[in-house]
Design an enzyme around this catalytic site. Structure first.
Site, PDB file in Angstrom:
ATOM      1  NE  ARG A 292      -7.139   3.011   7.905  1.00  0.00           N
ATOM      2  CZ  ARG A 292      -6.859   2.376   9.037  1.00  0.00           C
ATOM      3  NH1 ARG A 292      -5.904   2.822   9.849  1.00  0.00           N
ATOM      4  NH2 ARG A 292      -7.541   1.310   9.411  1.00  0.00           N
ATOM      5  CB  CYS A 326      -7.835  -0.906   4.768  1.00  0.00           C
ATOM      6  SG  CYS A 326      -8.640   0.520   5.535  1.00  0.00           S
ATOM      7  CB  THR A 328     -11.452   3.626   5.036  1.00  0.00           C
ATOM      8  OG1 THR A 328     -12.647   2.951   5.448  1.00  0.00           O
ATOM      9  CG2 THR A 328     -11.608   5.110   5.283  1.00  0.00           C
ATOM     10  CB  ALA A 329      -6.417   2.375   3.308  1.00  0.00           C
ATOM     11  CB  THR A 370     -15.846   3.507   7.641  1.00  0.00           C
ATOM     12  OG1 THR A 370     -15.115   4.021   6.529  1.00  0.00           O
ATOM     13  CG2 THR A 370     -15.251   2.168   8.069  1.00  0.00           C
ATOM     14  CE  LYS A 412     -11.640  -0.488  12.033  1.00  0.00           C
ATOM     15  NZ  LYS A 412     -10.392  -1.102  11.556  1.00  0.00           N
ATOM     16  CB  CYS A 443     -15.879  -1.821   6.327  1.00  0.00           C
ATOM     17  SG  CYS A 443     -14.772  -1.863   7.770  1.00  0.00           S
TER      18      CYS A 443
END
Length: 493
Positions: A292, A326, A328-329, A370, A412, A443
């Site tokens: 993303r 998530c 950012t999604a 992020t 990650k 995040c």
């Protein structure tokens, strides 16, 4: 669309094969019970029959029967069936197992008979039942015709012969195609015995008996045609809708470790005393959804279609709500939500609502996320809608946040200690130095680095850490709990 045909009407699936003659009789009576005056006005019917060849005995045979029916129901689901007709009393001994594993309406045959008896024979108390030995052993009719309102009476053995079972399953029985002679005589004797025991009404508990009911000589008490009663009940639609278990669909893989963390928080926050008290989850673990952040701040592939496809699979899997662990999604949620029939629980808006309720005096909220989330402005907008202001790290510290998440030694990549912890701690201290007292870990990987609820800076200053993953988990639990307490409103739709 053909004029005069109503859309969204029921589509019936009839489970055949368990008693081919009996189920075919129910199919015929179902068509007969329908009121339309023209062929085009009839409901959609699928009569599906495969030879049911049981190789087992006892519980093994019952298991084969269960799986046979379940596979047929699964096929009905794919064919758009809304209502399942199960013309087999023996199979109703495990109807609850079937109901708990499908969203389709399975119309209860014994409930249809009970409803008919109570309405048509108001004074009847002693109910004579012509059932198989297995159904009697499982006390199927006793569950529905419960004491003290009713008393279930079965025929007695005659010279060591189970009259009803012999009439249906014997070498000259109805299942072998014999509709006159010995099976009728056996059933006649069974009915006479029930009358001698003082029953008020006789109910066939095997669908095959309806095939020979007219051959049984006139009785002094009513003999119900349970197959036609069932057909009328099916057509009436006067039965409770299925009360399926609330299901949370989870878009997983964004990222994989964050998904596991979310599932763990669902389990830990659910008030449960046993396995069955926990929430049903459907997880679509799809790590191949394009990154993303790369799309939002670079030239990475657009994840919209992948996110939407994953959500659609969850919807098709009968999820009631969707959770995307998530942050950012959520920059893409507004794009796909209008095309879904079930809601996505918005982690960002739920987190901001939690902030307003828990920290009403705070106006400036730190956000560690992020660079894609920061650039999209999703948290900033959500906070502003509640009169709050986002405080994000400066460029240098934001670079360290990204390194803690995406770096070669970042979370990650599987690291939760070392340099990644030092980088994120530096960003937290930077926000504390600006006077921020509440910080959102925006995040879903960051709570893996900062699992504590409070962070103490080197100069003694402290800040509360808000975990949106935990907020999302608790909100999903709240929806599931509310649905379980109000079966008539299964989802948030």
């Amino acid at each position: 669309m053909t004029p005069g045909i109503v859309e969204n009407r029921r589509k019936y699936g009839i489970v055949g094969g368990l008693g081919p003659l009996g189920s075919a009789d129910v199919f015929f009576k179902l068509v007969k019970a329908m009121p339309p005056s023209t062929d085009a006005e009839h409901a959609d019917l699928i009569f599906q029959q495969h030879p049911f060849r049981s190789s087992g005995v006892g519980s093994a045979a019952t298991t084969e029967r269960k799986l046979y029916i379940f596979n047929m129901i699964r096929d009905f689901e794919k064919r758009g069936v809304t209502t399942v007709v199960l013309p087999c009393f023996l199979s109703h001994t495990f109807i609850d197992e079937l109901k708990s594993n499908t969203t389709l309406q399975i119309v209860d045959m014994v409930e249809a008979v009970r409803h008919h008896v109570r309405r048509r024979f108001r004074g009847a108390r002693r109910i004579g039942v012509l059932a198989s030995d297995y159904t009697r052993e499982k006390r199927l009719f006793e569950r529905y015709f419960a004491s003290p309102e009713f008393e279930v009476v079965h025929p007695r053995m005659s010279e060591g012969i189970d009259l009803v079972t012999e009439a249906v399953y014997g070498p000259e029985g109805i299942k072998s195609g014999h509709l006159r002679g010995r099976p009728v005589e056996l059933l006649q004797d069974a009915c006479v015995d029930l009358i001698e025991q003082g029953v008020d009404v006789i109910v066939p508990g095997m669908t095959e008996i309806a095939l020979v009911a007219d051959e049984i000589r006139q009785l002094s008490v009513p003999l119900v045609d349970s197959s036609f009663v069932y057909a009328q009940h099916v057509v009436s639609g006067q039965y409770d809708p299925p009360s399926g278990v609330f299901k949370v669909g989870v878009v997983g893989g964004v990222g994989p470790a964050a998904t596991i963390d979310f599932l763990d928080k669902i389990v830990r926050n659910t008030p449960a005393q046993r396995d069955q008290d926990h929430i049903r989850l459907l997880v679509e673990q799809n790590p191949q959804i394009p990154d993303r952040t790369e799309n939002l701040i670079g030239d990475g592939a657009d994840p919209t279609v992948s996110l939407y496809a994953t959500c659609k699979r969850l919807e098709e899997g009968d999820a009631d709500i969707i959770a995307i662990p998530c942050n950012t999604a959520h920059a893409f949620v507004e794009r796909i939500q209008p095309y879904l029939g079930i809601p996505i629980v918005n982690m960002l808006t739920e987190t901001v609502r939690y902030l307003r309720e828990s920290y009403p005096a705070q106006r400036e909220i730190g956000v560690l996320a992020t660079s894609g989330t920061i650039a999209s402005g999703v948290y900033e907008k959500a906070l502003e809608s509640q009169g709050l202001r986002q405080v994000a790290p400066g460029p240098a510290l934001q670079a360290r946040v990204m390194e803690a998440i995406y770096g070669t030694d970042g979370v990650k990549a599987g690291f939760t200690t070392g340099q990644c912890q030092e980088d994120i701690a530096a960003a937290v201290e930077g926000l504390i130095a600006e006077g921020v007292e509440v910080i959102v870990l925006g995040c879903t990987e960051l709570p893996l680095l900062l699992p504590q609820s409070e962070f103490a800076g080197r100069n003694g200053a402290r800040a509360r850490l808000i975990d949106p993953t935990d907020v999302l988990a608790r909100q999903c639990i709240a929806y599931a709990t509310a649905a379980s307490e109000s079966p008539a409103s299964k989802s948030t739709r």
